[in-house]
Design a protein around this motif. Structure first.
Motif, mmCIF file in Angstrom:
data_model
loop_
_atom_site.group_PDB
_atom_site.id
_atom_site.type_symbol
_atom_site.label_atom_id
_atom_site.label_comp_id
_atom_site.label_asym_id
_atom_site.label_seq_id
_atom_site.Cartn_x
_atom_site.Cartn_y
_atom_site.Cartn_z
ATOM 1 N N ILE A 14 0.880 -1.164 0.000
ATOM 2 C CA ILE A 14 0.000 0.000 0.000
ATOM 3 C C ILE A 14 0.921 1.219 0.000
ATOM 4 O O ILE A 14 1.565 1.527 1.008
ATOM 5 C CB ILE A 14 -0.916 0.028 1.242
ATOM 6 N N GLY A 15 1.007 1.871 -1.139
ATOM 7 C CA GLY A 15 1.862 3.048 -1.286
ATOM 8 C C GLY A 15 1.164 4.273 -0.733
ATOM 9 O O GLY A 15 0.199 4.755 -1.330
ATOM 10 N N VAL A 16 1.601 4.743 0.403
ATOM 11 C CA VAL A 16 0.985 5.902 1.051
ATOM 12 C C VAL A 16 1.739 7.150 0.592
ATOM 13 O O VAL A 16 2.878 7.381 0.988
ATOM 14 C CB VAL A 16 1.013 5.765 2.591
ATOM 15 N N GLU B 246 2.653 9.436 9.236
ATOM 16 C CA GLU B 246 2.764 8.363 10.224
ATOM 17 C C GLU B 246 1.387 7.871 10.653
ATOM 18 O O GLU B 246 1.171 6.662 10.807
ATOM 19 C CB GLU B 246 3.566 8.837 11.443
ATOM 20 N N GLU B 247 0.448 8.787 10.843
ATOM 21 C CA GLU B 247 -0.914 8.398 11.236
ATOM 22 C C GLU B 247 -1.598 7.603 10.127
ATOM 23 O O GLU B 247 -2.281 6.606 10.391
ATOM 24 C CB GLU B 247 -1.740 9.634 11.578
ATOM 25 N N ILE C 204 -3.556 2.419 8.047
ATOM 26 C CA ILE C 204 -3.534 1.375 7.018
ATOM 27 C C ILE C 204 -3.113 0.046 7.641
ATOM 28 O O ILE C 204 -3.775 -0.981 7.457
ATOM 29 C CB ILE C 204 -2.564 1.739 5.869
ATOM 30 N N GLU C 205 -2.009 0.052 8.368
ATOM 31 C CA GLU C 205 -1.501 -1.187 8.952
ATOM 32 C C GLU C 205 -2.533 -1.833 9.865
ATOM 33 O O GLU C 205 -2.737 -3.049 9.826
ATOM 34 C CB GLU C 205 -0.189 -0.929 9.702
ATOM 35 N N SER C 206 -3.190 -1.023 10.661
ATOM 36 C CA SER C 206 -4.202 -1.533 11.575
ATOM 37 C C SER C 206 -5.415 -2.097 10.822
ATOM 38 O O SER C 206 -5.903 -3.183 11.132
ATOM 39 C CB SER C 206 -4.643 -0.412 12.515
ATOM 40 N N GLU C 207 -5.860 -1.363 9.821
ATOM 41 C CA GLU C 207 -7.074 -1.754 9.104
ATOM 42 C C GLU C 207 -6.877 -2.951 8.175
ATOM 43 O O GLU C 207 -7.815 -3.692 7.922
ATOM 44 C CB GLU C 207 -7.628 -0.565 8.313
ATOM 45 N N VAL C 208 -5.671 -3.164 7.652
ATOM 46 C CA VAL C 208 -5.460 -4.269 6.703
ATOM 47 C C VAL C 208 -5.050 -5.568 7.375
ATOM 48 O O VAL C 208 -5.000 -6.608 6.722
ATOM 49 C CB VAL C 208 -4.449 -3.908 5.590
ATOM 50 N N ALA C 209 -4.773 -5.535 8.667
ATOM 51 C CA ALA C 209 -4.315 -6.743 9.366
ATOM 52 C C ALA C 209 -5.320 -7.885 9.209
ATOM 53 O O ALA C 209 -4.926 -9.026 8.916
ATOM 54 C CB ALA C 209 -4.057 -6.437 10.837
ATOM 55 N N ALA C 210 -6.595 -7.605 9.374
ATOM 56 C CA ALA C 210 -7.613 -8.656 9.256
ATOM 57 C C ALA C 210 -7.711 -9.176 7.821
ATOM 58 O O ALA C 210 -7.926 -10.372 7.601
ATOM 59 C CB ALA C 210 -8.968 -8.133 9.722
ATOM 60 N N ILE C 211 -7.533 -8.288 6.844
ATOM 61 C CA ILE C 211 -7.573 -8.716 5.436
ATOM 62 C C ILE C 211 -6.402 -9.640 5.147
ATOM 63 O O ILE C 211 -6.557 -10.680 4.503
ATOM 64 C CB ILE C 211 -7.556 -7.491 4.484
#
Length: 165
Positions: free
Chosen positions: A33-35, A48-49, A54-61
């Protein structure tokens, strides 16, 4: 290993983004995921936020699909970022015809820069087609309910940022 790059500012990440991310995992073994840093857009959240969200939200995926998903901040050309992370596939989400016109131009330019990298367009699911981060931020600023557009954690962060928590 098939590596894909899904770029955006993700300010904030929405259900539309997460829909595209989830479906893109069927195409690749590793999804970056290119931020985008993109100071010109004046993001509401810091880099950073946004990476943390992104990291938090994609963990389940990632857990559900078995695809490795990582966030990668970038400020250079998209093609250069793709080469930096080893991606041969750029994933772009489309909501409407207007998106396609812009993306069509970008693909043409990117192919001129590096014709070994392909671009794949994924249409957002119907219920997510109208979602745009810019509009979500505006709704939050004006006191509207954004819970249909973002996850509960992103909603809380958004409301805290606009002073409506």
């Amino acid at each position: 290993m098939r590596i894909g790059l899904y770029p955006g500012t993700f300010d904030p990440v929405t259900h539309g983004h997460l829909d595209i991310i989830g479906r893109a995992t069927a195409l690749v073994d590793r999804l970056v995921i290119g931020v985008a840093i993109n100071r010109d857009k004046g993001p509401l959240f810091t880099l950073e936020e946004r990476v943390e969200m992104i990291e938090s939200e994609v963990a389940a995926i990632a857990d559900r699909t078995g695809c490795e998903i990582v966030a990668h901040p970038f400020e250079n050309l998209l093609i250069d970022c793709a080469n930096d992370v080893g991606a041969k596939l750029i994933v772009r989400g489309l909501r409407a015809v207007a998106d396609f016109e812009y993306e069509f131009q970008m693909v043409g330019m990117n192919r001129q820069l590096d014709n070994t990298i392909e671009t794949v367009f994924l249409m957002a699911e119907a219920e997510h087609q109208a979602i745009a981060s810019k509009l979500v931020k505006e709704i939050a600023r004006l006191g509207g309910d954004v819970s249909k557009f973002v996850t509960p954690a992103v909603r809380e962060a958004l409301l805290a940022r606009v002073g409506r928590a």
